[in-house]
Write an enzyme that holds these catalytic residues in place. Structure first.
Site, PDB file in Angstrom:
ATOM      1  CG  PHE A   1      47.061  -5.478  31.509  1.00 36.76           C
ATOM      2  CD1 PHE A   1      46.793  -5.861  33.037  1.00 36.76           C
ATOM      3  CD2 PHE A   1      46.244  -6.525  30.474  1.00 36.76           C
ATOM      4  CE1 PHE A   1      45.478  -5.765  33.652  1.00 36.76           C
ATOM      5  CE2 PHE A   1      44.651  -6.811  31.293  1.00 36.76           C
ATOM      6  CZ  PHE A   1      44.654  -6.577  32.459  1.00 36.76           C
TER       7      PHE A   1
ATOM      8  NE  ARG B   1      34.571  -5.911  25.864  1.00 39.63           N
ATOM      9  CZ  ARG B   1      33.781  -6.597  26.361  1.00 39.63           C
ATOM     10  NH1 ARG B   1      32.620  -4.724  26.325  1.00 39.63           N
ATOM     11  NH2 ARG B   1      32.959  -6.859  26.206  1.00 39.63           N
TER      12      ARG B   1
ATOM     13  CD  GLU C   1      50.511  -8.073  30.725  1.00 37.68           C
ATOM     14  OE1 GLU C   1      51.646  -9.037  32.139  1.00 37.68           O
ATOM     15  OE2 GLU C   1      49.718  -8.714  30.290  1.00 37.68           O
TER      16      GLU C   1
ATOM     17  NE  ARG D   1      37.064  -4.774  20.628  1.00 42.33           N
ATOM     18  CZ  ARG D   1      36.173  -6.414  21.460  1.00 42.33           C
ATOM     19  NH1 ARG D   1      37.425  -6.380  21.955  1.00 42.33           N
ATOM     20  NH2 ARG D   1      34.799  -6.465  21.892  1.00 42.33           N
TER      21      ARG D   1
ATOM     22  CG  ASP E   1      36.031  -7.183  32.202  1.00 42.10           C
ATOM     23  OD1 ASP E   1      34.973  -7.855  32.150  1.00 42.10           O
ATOM     24  OD2 ASP E   1      36.878  -7.227  30.862  1.00 42.10           O
TER      25      ASP E   1
ATOM     26  CB  SER F   1      40.683  -8.959  23.493  1.00 40.37           C
ATOM     27  OG  SER F   1      40.344  -9.713  24.479  1.00 40.37           O
TER      28      SER F   1
END
Lengths: 283, 322
Positions: free
Chosen positions: B91, B175, B66, B18, B125, B45
Site C-alpha cells: 500500500f 515482519r 493511503e 519493523r 497473509d 503493525s
C-alpha cells in the site's frame, strides 16, 4: 499591497484573459476554457485576497498559500503569478516550449517561482493543501491555505479520502474551491458522471460550504472569498462552490466544453482579443 | 544447519526489522522536532505507537486512505516538516504510485515512505500483501532513494539516517523475527555498500533479509573450498557502483540475492552496472516472475528459492560460467 477597487481588478482580469489566449495560441496547445472561466477567481485571489510575497520561497511561512489541483489551467495561474511579480511577463512567451519553466502542467522541477507542488494528474491537490495547512497549525502559523479543484475532478476517489480527513482533523485554516463549470473533456458532467449535489456531499462530510453563484462577476467573487475567510477557523474546512462559465469573456468560447483543451486559430485569437482590452500591456 | 557452520557473523537474538524502524522513528523524532508521522490504520503493525504516544501533536492517523496520506505528507514538507508515512509495502507503492510520482518524486518532496511487511516473509497473509515489485517501481522514479536494510539494528540506523537526508526516500522492511547480526552502534551511510566478508571466487550482493542468508551461504561455500565475498547493498538507489565494480574486478562473477522479483530488483541494478562497465556472469536469487502464497516465512523462502542453499547453488552455477 494597496487595496484595489473592483474596477481595477476587472482591468487586470482583462489582461489575464489576453495572456491566457496568447500563450495557448502561440504554442497551439493548452487549456483556455477553464482558464478564462477562473480568471475572476485567480485575479481576486492574487490581487486582493492572498497575503503573499512575490519574492518566492518554498516554505512560505507566515504567508497564505495557494495550490492548483486541476493543473491543466496553468495559463491563468502563470498569468497572475507573473502579473503580480513572481517572474517577468516576458517569460510567458516560453509557455509549453522546450527548456521552459512554464511547463504544460505546473511543476517545481524547473524552479518556477510561485509553484509549490506539481499538479496535472487529478485528485491530488486537496490532500497536499491539507498537509500544508496542518503543518502551519503545528507551527502556530495563522495564515490560510487555498486550493482550487475542478468539478470533473470530484470524480477522483482521493478527493473524498481528503474530504473525510480534513473534517476529521478540523483543518479549518483551509479554503478549498471547486470550479463548478459543469463541463469536462467528454461533455457535461451531468452526462459523464453526475455530481448531483456537491453542497450536500461536502456538508455531509463535515465541511462548511459557501456558494459563489456569480463566479465571473468580480464583485461577487471578492465578496464570496471574503465570506469564506469569515467562515474559516471555526472548526470546519471551508469549500467554495464557484459557479463559472468555461470560456467566459469571449463570446464564441463561453459555456461549452469545446474549448477545454484546444487553441484558437490566428483569426479566432484576433476576434477574441478584440473583446478584451489590453490593460497592463501585452508581454 | 547454520549453527554447525563457522559463520563470520553471529546472532544471539532475533527481532523484526519493523521494530528497528519503530525504535529508529522514535529516536529521529527526539532528535528533530520537524519529524512528523502519518499512518493509515496500521500503527501497531508499523510499530509507530511509541512515537505517537510521545509526540501526539506530530502524529496523524489518516484512516485507510493511503493516497490521501501521500498527498498530506507531500504538503507537510512545504513548511519544512519531515513526514514519515507508514503502511504495508504494497500500500506504500503500487496502490499510490501516481501520488508518489507526481506529489513526492517529481515535486522533490522530503517524504520518507516507510514500508513494512515487504516480500514473501510477510507469510500467511499471502500474495495480496506480499509485494515483490516495490523496489522496481520505486527505483524507476527520478529523485527517489531506495533502502532495504537487513536486520533490526541496520533498520534502526537507516531510519535515523533518512531523517537527516533531504529528499524522498523509500525505506523497505519486514515482519518476520530475523537474526540481529549487525552492530547496534553502526553508522548508516546512504548509498555506501558494506563489504561484510572478503572473498575471491564470487561476489554475493544481497539486500534486506537475504543478507543473512548470504552470510550463511558464505560459510557453506567456504566449507566446500569456495571463497565468497558478501556485500550488503542496503541502498539499492543510488547504487554504490564503485563497490560492485571493484569486487567483481577481483572475483569475476556475481550472485544477487533479494526478496523481490527478478524484474526490476537489485539483480537488475547490479547486472546493468556490470553490463555497462565490466561484463561478467550474474545469477539471480529472487522470485522469478510469479506471485507468492500463504505459508511460513521459512517455507516460502525455501519454496521460492530464496534461502542460503539457493544462494550456494547460484554461486556454483555462476562460477561454472566464468
Amino acid at each position: 499591497m494597496e487595496k484595489k477597487s473592483i474596477e481595477q481588478l476587472e482591468q487586470i482580469a482583462s489582461q489575464v484573459r489576453r495572456d491566457c489566449l496568447r500563450m495557448v495560441h502561440a504554442v497551439q496547445s493548452g487549456h483556455p476554457g477553464a482558464s478564462l472561466g477562473c480568471t475572476e477567481f485567480f485575479t481576486a485571489l492574487y490581487f486582493d485576497q492572498l497575503n503573499h510575497d512575490p519574492n518566492f520561497n518554498m516554505e512560505g511561512k507566515g504567508e497564505d498559500l495557494f495550490f492548483l489541483s486541476n493543473g491543466h489551467i496553468s495559463p491563468v495561474w502563470y498569468s497572475v503569478l507573473s502579473r503580480s511579480g513572481y517572474f517577468s511577463p516576458e517569460e510567458m512567451n516560453t509557455f509549453r516550449k522546450l527548456n521552459s519553466r512554464l511547463q504544460g502542467h505546473p511543476a517545481t522541477e524547473e524552479g518556477l517561482p510561485g509553484i509549490r507542488i506539481a499538479s496535472g494528474s487529478l485528485g491530488q491537490g486537496l490532500s497536499v493543501a491539507i498537509g500544508a495547512a496542518q503543518a502551519k497549525k503545528i507551527d502556530g502559523d495563522k495564515s490560510t491555505v487555498y486550493v482550487l479543484m475542478g468539478d470533473g475532478e470530484q470524480e477522483e476517489g482521493q478527493i473524498w479520502e481528503a474530504a473525510m480527513y480534513a473534517a476529521h482533523w478540523k483543518v479549518d485554516n483551509l479554503i478549498a474551491t471547486i470550479d463548478l463549470n459543469r463541463q469536462q473533456i467528454d461533455g457535461a458532467t451531468k452526462d459523464i458522471m453526475n455530481l448531483i449535489d456537491l453542497r450536500a456531499k461536502y456538508e455531509s462530510f463535515g465541511w462548511e460550504v459557501n456558494d459563489i453563484f456569480q463566479g465571473n462577476d468580480m464583485k461577487s467573487v471578492v465578496e464570496g472569498l471574503e465570506k469564506a475567510k469569515g467562515l474559516s477557523r471555526q472548526g470546519k474546512p471551508v469549500l467554495n462552490l464557484l459557479h463559472t462559465e468555461m470560456g467566459f469573456g469571449v463570446d464564441f468560447m463561453v459555456g461549452t466544453h469545446k474549448w477545454h483543451g484546444i487553441a484558437p486559430s490566428d483569426e479566432q485569437l484576433a476576434e477574441a482579443l478584440g473583446q478584451l482590452p489590453e490593460t497592463l500591456g501585452d508581454y | 544447519m547454520e549453527k554447525t557452520l563457522d559463520l563470520k557473523f553471529n546472532y544471539t537474538e532475533k527481532k523484526d526489522t519493523r521494530s528497528g524502524f519503530g525504535d529508529g522513528f522514535l529516536e529521529a523524532g527526539r532528535r528533530n522536532p520537524n519529524v512528523v508521522g502519518l499512518c493509515a490504520d496500521l500503527i501497531g503493525s508499523l510499530k509507530m505507537g511509541a512515537f505517537q504516544k510521545e509526540f501526539p501533536e506530530r502524529f496523524f492517523q489518516t484512516g485507510i486512505a493511503e493516497a490521501n496520506m501521500m498527498g498530506i505528507a507531500a504538503g507537510m514538507t512545504i513548511n519544512g516538516k519531515i513526514p514519515f508515512t507508514g503502511t504495508f509495502a504494497n500500500f506504500s507503492t503500487g496502490r499510490v504510485y501516481d501520488q508518489i510520482r507526481q506529489s513526492i518524486a517529481y515535486s522533490g518532496k522530503n517524504v520518507k515512505i516507510c514500508a513494512s511487511h515487504a516480500g514473501l516473509t510477510l507469510g500467511e497473509d499471502g500474495a495480496t500483501h506480499q509485494i515483490l515489485e516495490d523496489v522496481g517501481m520505486m527505483k524507476m522514479l527520478p529523485h527517489m532513494t531506495v533502502i532495504n536494510p537487513c536486520d533490526y539494528n541496520q533498520t534502526k540506523a537507516a531510519t535515523i539516517a533518512i531523517a537527516d537526508y533531504e529528499g524522498p526516500v523509500y525505506l523497505r522492511f519486514g515482519r518476520p523475527s530475523w537474526p540481529i547480526f549487525t552492530d547496534p552502534a553502526q553508522k548508516f551511510e546512504i548509498g555506501k555498500a558494506w563489504k561484510m566478508i572478503e572473498g575471491t571466487d564470487v561476489t554475493i550482493f544481497a539486500t534486506g533479509h537475504l543478507v543473512w542468508e548470504a552470510v550463511v551461504a558464505e560459510a557453506m561455500l567456504r566449507s566446500e573450498g569456495i571463497s565468497a565475498e558478501v556485500i550488503n547493498i542496503h541502498t539499492i538507489k543510488p547504487l554504490d557502483q564503485e563497490a560492485i565494480l571493484d569486487s567483481v574486478a577481483k572475483t569475476g562473477c556475481a550472485v544477487t540475492a533479494e526478496e523481490h522479483q527478478y524484474n526490476g530488483g537489485l539483480g537488475d541494478s547490479v547486472a546493468q552496472t556490470l553490463a555497462r562497465h565490466n561484463p561478467a556472469p550474474v545469477e539471480y536469487v529472487g522470485v522469478n516472475d510469479s506471485f507468492g502464497e500463504s505459508g511460513t516465512p521459512t517455507q516460502l523462502l525455501d519454496k521460492y528459492g530464496l534461502d542460503a542453499a539457493n544462494i550456494v547453488a547460484a554461486a556454483k552455477k555462476v562460477l561454472a560460467r566464468k
